[in-house]
Design an enzyme around this catalytic site. Structure first.
Site, PDB file in Angstrom:
ATOM      1  N   GLU A 173      -3.031   7.770  -6.157  1.00  0.00           N
ATOM      2  CA  GLU A 173      -3.098   6.894  -7.323  1.00  0.00           C
ATOM      3  C   GLU A 173      -4.113   7.423  -8.330  1.00  0.00           C
ATOM      4  O   GLU A 173      -5.267   7.642  -7.972  1.00  0.00           O
ATOM      5  CB  GLU A 173      -3.449   5.470  -6.882  1.00  0.00           C
ATOM      6  CG  GLU A 173      -2.367   4.865  -6.006  1.00  0.00           C
ATOM      7  CD  GLU A 173      -2.663   3.450  -5.530  1.00  0.00           C
ATOM      8  OE1 GLU A 173      -3.837   3.011  -5.644  1.00  0.00           O
ATOM      9  OE2 GLU A 173      -1.735   2.778  -5.048  1.00  0.00           O
TER      10      GLU A 173
ATOM     11  N   HIS B 295      -1.018   0.128  -9.422  1.00  0.00           N
ATOM     12  CA  HIS B 295      -1.800  -0.700  -8.497  1.00  0.00           C
ATOM     13  C   HIS B 295      -2.550  -1.797  -9.257  1.00  0.00           C
ATOM     14  O   HIS B 295      -3.739  -2.040  -9.023  1.00  0.00           O
ATOM     15  CB  HIS B 295      -2.776   0.162  -7.700  1.00  0.00           C
ATOM     16  CG  HIS B 295      -3.100  -0.438  -6.356  1.00  0.00           C
ATOM     17  ND1 HIS B 295      -3.476   0.317  -5.261  1.00  0.00           N
ATOM     18  CD2 HIS B 295      -3.120  -1.723  -5.923  1.00  0.00           C
ATOM     19  CE1 HIS B 295      -3.712  -0.474  -4.234  1.00  0.00           C
ATOM     20  NE2 HIS B 295      -3.510  -1.721  -4.617  1.00  0.00           N
TER      21      HIS B 295
ATOM     22  N   ARG C 119       0.847  -1.189   0.000  1.00  0.00           N
ATOM     23  CA  ARG C 119       0.000   0.000   0.000  1.00  0.00           C
ATOM     24  C   ARG C 119       0.881   1.237   0.000  1.00  0.00           C
ATOM     25  O   ARG C 119       1.943   1.265   0.623  1.00  0.00           O
ATOM     26  CB  ARG C 119      -0.915   0.042   1.244  1.00  0.00           C
ATOM     27  CG  ARG C 119      -2.159  -0.824   1.162  1.00  0.00           C
ATOM     28  CD  ARG C 119      -3.135  -0.303   0.113  1.00  0.00           C
ATOM     29  NE  ARG C 119      -4.398  -1.018   0.102  1.00  0.00           N
ATOM     30  CZ  ARG C 119      -4.633  -2.128  -0.581  1.00  0.00           C
ATOM     31  NH1 ARG C 119      -3.660  -2.677  -1.304  1.00  0.00           N
ATOM     32  NH2 ARG C 119      -5.825  -2.686  -0.563  1.00  0.00           N
TER      33      ARG C 119
END
Length: 342
Positions: free
Chosen positions: A273, A292, A244
């Site tokens: 993100e 991601h 993360r």
């Protein structure tokens, strides 16, 4: 049979989720869209018993993230279900205080993320992405200008040896790497059984040629890797994270790479993100960056959707789900459930 209501936001979800829910008698599903009328949305939310939320925080509208204010708008809510292994958009403490269960889909994407981790490592050490950019731009020099390094014989340190970390350990061992592991939630016997040599965090950092993060983001891990930890890593080491954003300090990592102390990084997670085009890490040839997407494979998304739907059916039948994040909320949940459905 008393009617039960499940809502979810309109985000990409494998069709198997809606198929499983649609087969349950007495359970309705409402798909909400951020552009819908707020009054209509609040009416739906007020009567909802369960809420399936996207696991990616930055993809959830602020007023649809689960916090104390959201729970006030949803007085009948019994369960919040995350679409993946993470649950960043959910305030677990606020849910527990209200007797609302929080469930995730841990393990759903473990194979995908573990494979992606090794892909990042190979991409950095073999300079695969860098070679691709050189070829596409016709910036040819000599092949030796893009000479990389093997990973066989290196020591990899895995921080967080859960579903994903233990799979990374097996893949790394298959490549002929020595595997160290640190996880404060597991004892030495369990860590050994999961394929790693148990060590403390500082020993792992000092001994590893590659450090790979697979721990959750929480109060204990936030900014776990700052400038001092990067400085303690071996000179020439590689840093990886598919965990993360927020566990490592991005600016400190950029400085460690720019100074030459670290040789490269493979990153799938970011504080924001997607990261800005001007992000310093994106300007470095020795950084392999992905958005991601480590757990975003067809197989992983299908697993997550199936697991999520099945788990919600369990919860809305009054049964304890297998991937319950806040076990302490179970007694108060049962009281609330019985008061609603008998």
């Amino acid at each position: 049979m008393k009617h039960k209501s499940l809502i979810r936001m309109d985000f990409w979800l494998d069709p198997v989720f809606d198929q499983i829910i649609g087969q349950e008698a007495g359970l309705s599903l409402t798909v909400c869209r951020p552009g819908d009328d707020r009054t209509d949305l609040d009416l739906v939310l007020h009567s909802a018993h369960a809420y399936h939320i996207c696991a990616a925080r930055d993809e959830v509208p602020v007023d649809w993230r689960v916090d104390a204010e959201f729970l006030e708008r949803a007085p009948n809510l019994l369960c919040v279900s995350s679409s993946g292994a993470g649950y960043d958009p959910v305030d677990v403490a606020a849910c527990s205080a209200r007797g609302v269960l929080v469930v995730n889909q841990s393990g759903c994407n473990a194979d995908s993320v573990a494979e992606h981790t090794m892909g990042l490592l190979l991409g950095v050490r073999h300079r695969i992405a860098e070679s691709d950019r050189v070829m596409r731009a016709a910036r040819y020099g000599t092949r030796e200008d893009l000479m990389g390094h093997e990973i066989r014989g290196l020591t990899i340190g895995i921080v967080g040896v859960g579903n994903i970390g233990q799979r990374v350990a097996k893949l790394a061992a298959a490549f002929g790497m020595q595997v160290l592991g640190y996880d404060p939630l597991l004892d030495g016997v369990e860590l050994t059984d999961r394929g790693v040599e148990p060590v403390g965090l500082q020993e792992l950092i000092a001994r590893s040629d590659v450090v790979s993060l697979h721990c959750p983001l929480n109060d204990q891990t936030r900014n776990l890797f700052d400038a001092s930890q990067f400085a303690a890593m071996k000179r020439g080491a590689t840093f990886l994270s598919t965990a993360r954003g927020g566990i490592h300090d991005e600016q400190a990592l950029a400085e460690a790479l720019e100074s030459g102390h670290l040789s490269g990084a493979g990153l799938d997670v970011w504080m924001v993100e997607p990261p800005a085009d001007s992000h310093p890490l994106l300007r470095m040839d020795n950084v392999v960056a992905t958005y991601h997407t480590a757990g975003v494979t067809h197989e992983a998304r299908r697993n997550a959707a199936r697991m999520g739907a099945q788990q919600l059916v369990e919860v809305l039948s009054g049964r304890q789900p297998p991937r319950l994040v806040n076990l302490q909320a179970w007694p108060s949940f049962l009281k609330r459930y019985e008061s609603m459905f008998g």
